[in-house]
Design a protein around this motif. Structure first.
Motif, PDB file in Angstrom:
ATOM      1  N   ALA A  72       0.819  -1.213   0.000  1.00  0.00           N
ATOM      2  CA  ALA A  72       0.000   0.000   0.000  1.00  0.00           C
ATOM      3  C   ALA A  72       0.854   1.265   0.000  1.00  0.00           C
ATOM      4  CB  ALA A  72      -0.945  -0.008   1.190  1.00  0.00           C
ATOM      5  N   ALA A  73       2.033   1.227   0.636  1.00  0.00           N
ATOM      6  CA  ALA A  73       2.864   2.410   0.751  1.00  0.00           C
ATOM      7  C   ALA A  73       3.698   2.675  -0.500  1.00  0.00           C
ATOM      8  CB  ALA A  73       3.788   2.277   1.955  1.00  0.00           C
ATOM      9  N   ALA A  74       3.768   1.703  -1.429  1.00  0.00           N
ATOM     10  CA  ALA A  74       4.603   1.878  -2.616  1.00  0.00           C
ATOM     11  C   ALA A  74       4.006   2.913  -3.558  1.00  0.00           C
ATOM     12  CB  ALA A  74       4.777   0.554  -3.347  1.00  0.00           C
ATOM     13  N   LEU A  75       4.875   3.732  -4.127  1.00  0.00           N
ATOM     14  CA  LEU A  75       4.478   4.666  -5.176  1.00  0.00           C
ATOM     15  C   LEU A  75       4.861   4.033  -6.499  1.00  0.00           C
ATOM     16  CD1 LEU A  75       5.961   7.941  -3.659  1.00  0.00           C
ATOM     17  CD2 LEU A  75       3.577   7.208  -3.625  1.00  0.00           C
ATOM     18  N   LEU A  76       3.991   4.121  -7.470  1.00  0.00           N
ATOM     19  CA  LEU A  76       4.261   3.507  -8.768  1.00  0.00           C
ATOM     20  C   LEU A  76       4.505   4.580  -9.810  1.00  0.00           C
ATOM     21  CD1 LEU A  76       1.534   0.734  -8.706  1.00  0.00           C
ATOM     22  CD2 LEU A  76       3.971   0.478  -8.240  1.00  0.00           C
ATOM     23  N   VAL A  77       5.607   4.450 -10.538  1.00  0.00           N
ATOM     24  CA  VAL A  77       5.857   5.291 -11.696  1.00  0.00           C
ATOM     25  C   VAL A  77       5.254   4.533 -12.867  1.00  0.00           C
ATOM     26  CG1 VAL A  77       7.603   6.377 -13.142  1.00  0.00           C
ATOM     27  CG2 VAL A  77       7.993   6.163 -10.677  1.00  0.00           C
ATOM     28  N   ARG A  78       4.349   5.184 -13.603  1.00  0.00           N
ATOM     29  CA  ARG A  78       3.574   4.509 -14.645  1.00  0.00           C
ATOM     30  C   ARG A  78       3.947   5.005 -16.039  1.00  0.00           C
ATOM     31  NH1 ARG A  78      -0.880   1.826 -12.775  1.00  0.00           N
ATOM     32  NH2 ARG A  78      -1.227   1.947 -10.545  1.00  0.00           N
ATOM     33  N   ALA A  79       3.689   4.153 -17.013  1.00  0.00           N
ATOM     34  CA  ALA A  79       3.968   4.496 -18.414  1.00  0.00           C
ATOM     35  C   ALA A  79       3.046   5.632 -18.866  1.00  0.00           C
ATOM     36  CB  ALA A  79       3.772   3.275 -19.295  1.00  0.00           C
ATOM     37  N   PRO A  80       3.606   6.678 -19.457  1.00  0.00           N
ATOM     38  CA  PRO A  80       2.780   7.795 -19.922  1.00  0.00           C
ATOM     39  C   PRO A  80       2.065   7.497 -21.243  1.00  0.00           C
ATOM     40  CG  PRO A  80       5.076   8.226 -20.418  1.00  0.00           C
ATOM     41  CD  PRO A  80       5.033   6.930 -19.636  1.00  0.00           C
ATOM     42  N   MET A  81       2.432   6.384 -21.893  1.00  0.00           N
ATOM     43  CA  MET A  81       1.857   6.037 -23.194  1.00  0.00           C
ATOM     44  C   MET A  81       2.207   4.602 -23.544  1.00  0.00           C
ATOM     45  SD  MET A  81       4.641   8.116 -25.439  1.00  0.00           S
ATOM     46  CE  MET A  81       4.161   9.557 -24.545  1.00  0.00           C
ATOM     47  N   VAL A  82       1.623   4.112 -24.605  1.00  0.00           N
ATOM     48  CA  VAL A  82       1.941   2.797 -25.139  1.00  0.00           C
ATOM     49  C   VAL A  82       3.257   2.909 -25.890  1.00  0.00           C
ATOM     50  CG1 VAL A  82       1.203   1.017 -26.772  1.00  0.00           C
ATOM     51  CG2 VAL A  82      -0.492   2.181 -25.360  1.00  0.00           C
ATOM     52  N   GLY A  83       4.135   1.925 -25.733  1.00  0.00           N
ATOM     53  CA  GLY A  83       5.405   1.950 -26.453  1.00  0.00           C
ATOM     54  C   GLY A  83       6.338   0.873 -25.944  1.00  0.00           C
ATOM     55  N   GLY A 137      13.489  -3.014 -22.863  1.00  0.00           N
ATOM     56  CA  GLY A 137      13.142  -3.360 -24.228  1.00  0.00           C
ATOM     57  C   GLY A 137      11.801  -4.052 -24.400  1.00  0.00           C
ATOM     58  N   LYS A 138      10.997  -4.108 -23.339  1.00  0.00           N
ATOM     59  CA  LYS A 138       9.692  -4.775 -23.413  1.00  0.00           C
ATOM     60  C   LYS A 138       8.587  -3.766 -23.723  1.00  0.00           C
ATOM     61  CE  LYS A 138      11.097  -8.882 -22.445  1.00  0.00           C
ATOM     62  NZ  LYS A 138      11.023  -9.960 -23.400  1.00  0.00           N
ATOM     63  N   PRO A 139       7.546  -4.219 -24.442  1.00  0.00           N
ATOM     64  CA  PRO A 139       6.412  -3.327 -24.714  1.00  0.00           C
ATOM     65  C   PRO A 139       5.629  -3.033 -23.440  1.00  0.00           C
ATOM     66  CG  PRO A 139       6.042  -5.507 -25.685  1.00  0.00           C
ATOM     67  CD  PRO A 139       7.404  -5.519 -25.066  1.00  0.00           C
ATOM     68  N   VAL A 140       5.098  -1.816 -23.347  1.00  0.00           N
ATOM     69  CA  VAL A 140       4.287  -1.418 -22.198  1.00  0.00           C
ATOM     70  C   VAL A 140       2.995  -0.778 -22.688  1.00  0.00           C
ATOM     71  CG1 VAL A 140       6.231  -1.109 -20.608  1.00  0.00           C
ATOM     72  CG2 VAL A 140       5.461   0.829 -21.981  1.00  0.00           C
ATOM     73  N   GLU A 141       1.992  -0.815 -21.845  1.00  0.00           N
ATOM     74  CA  GLU A 141       0.693  -0.210 -22.111  1.00  0.00           C
ATOM     75  C   GLU A 141       0.600   1.112 -21.372  1.00  0.00           C
ATOM     76  OE1 GLU A 141      -1.606  -1.470 -24.157  1.00  0.00           O
ATOM     77  OE2 GLU A 141      -0.276  -3.148 -24.597  1.00  0.00           O
ATOM     78  N   TYR A 142      -0.320   1.947 -21.798  1.00  0.00           N
ATOM     79  CA  TYR A 142      -0.566   3.209 -21.107  1.00  0.00           C
ATOM     80  C   TYR A 142      -0.911   2.939 -19.647  1.00  0.00           C
ATOM     81  CZ  TYR A 142      -3.070   7.286 -19.456  1.00  0.00           C
ATOM     82  OH  TYR A 142      -3.481   8.350 -18.708  1.00  0.00           O
ATOM     83  N   ASP A 143      -0.297   3.684 -18.746  1.00  0.00           N
ATOM     84  CA  ASP A 143      -0.553   3.639 -17.301  1.00  0.00           C
ATOM     85  C   ASP A 143      -0.067   2.349 -16.643  1.00  0.00           C
ATOM     86  OD1 ASP A 143      -1.415   5.253 -15.170  1.00  0.00           O
ATOM     87  OD2 ASP A 143      -3.243   4.086 -14.967  1.00  0.00           O
ATOM     88  N   GLN A 144       0.715   1.553 -17.345  1.00  0.00           N
ATOM     89  CA  GLN A 144       1.268   0.326 -16.760  1.00  0.00           C
ATOM     90  C   GLN A 144       2.343   0.695 -15.740  1.00  0.00           C
ATOM     91  OE1 GLN A 144       2.663  -2.539 -19.613  1.00  0.00           O
ATOM     92  NE2 GLN A 144       3.947  -3.588 -18.123  1.00  0.00           N
ATOM     93  N   PRO A 145       2.337   0.066 -14.550  1.00  0.00           N
ATOM     94  CA  PRO A 145       3.387   0.333 -13.571  1.00  0.00           C
ATOM     95  C   PRO A 145       4.758  -0.094 -14.106  1.00  0.00           C
ATOM     96  CG  PRO A 145       1.526  -0.779 -12.545  1.00  0.00           C
ATOM     97  CD  PRO A 145       1.306  -0.830 -14.026  1.00  0.00           C
ATOM     98  N   LEU A 146       5.751   0.780 -13.977  1.00  0.00           N
ATOM     99  CA  LEU A 146       7.094   0.509 -14.467  1.00  0.00           C
ATOM    100  C   LEU A 146       8.099   0.342 -13.343  1.00  0.00           C
ATOM    101  CD1 LEU A 146       7.190   3.226 -17.284  1.00  0.00           C
ATOM    102  CD2 LEU A 146       6.616   0.795 -17.532  1.00  0.00           C
TER     103      LEU A 146
END
Length: 152
Positions: A72-83, A137-146
């Protein structure tokens, strides 16, 4: 006469896909979801029972930890877009961050390449990197946690 697909059809299709993914990642009942991309808005509201959400133990072994499974305390940096997500500025260079690194607000933690454009991914808040959730080098979706950060 059918005018064919409008430019917003593709955006709406993408918003629907993101809504499904978001509902799947949340750890509680979902009553309403609203997503916007430019002038296109997708809003879904359930009036019946809340949508069931899979629990962490339902996830297949070996899959990356989803946002709902983060402490619960973790902050997630998320993908700003698909790519495509990259951990370093160029092949062979040192990664922007590693587990254990302290990051400051606005610090670059990765890059998402979309349509040959490199888009910096920055931390919204300061914290210590506790987990890198996507391989280089992996594909990510919009708003996916990175990247997961400990705010302490």
């Amino acid at each position: 006469m059918n005018a064919g697909p409008t430019p917003d059809d593709g955006v709406l299709t993408e918003l629907r896909r993101h809504a499904r993914q978001l509902v799947d990642e949340l750890d509680g009942p979902v009553r309403r979801v609203r997503l916007r991309s430019g002038d296109t808005v997708l809003e879904v509201e359930w009036h019946g029972p809340a949508q069931p959400v899979p629990t962490p133990r339902d996830a297949p072994a070996g899959q990356p930890v989803a946002a709902a499974e983060q402490p619960a305390a973790a902050l997630l940096v998320r993908a700003p877009m698909v790519g495509t997500f990259y951990r370093s500025p160029e092949p062979g260079a040192a990664p922007f961050v590693a587990v254990g690194d302290q990051v400051r607000t606005g610090q670059v933690v990765g890059i998402v390449e979309a349509m040959k454009l490199l888009n910096e991914v920055t931390a919204d808040r300061a914290g210590r990197v506790v987990e890198l959730l996507v391989e280089d080098g992996k594909p990510v979706e919009y708003d996916q946690p990175l990247v997961a950060l400990d705010p302490a």
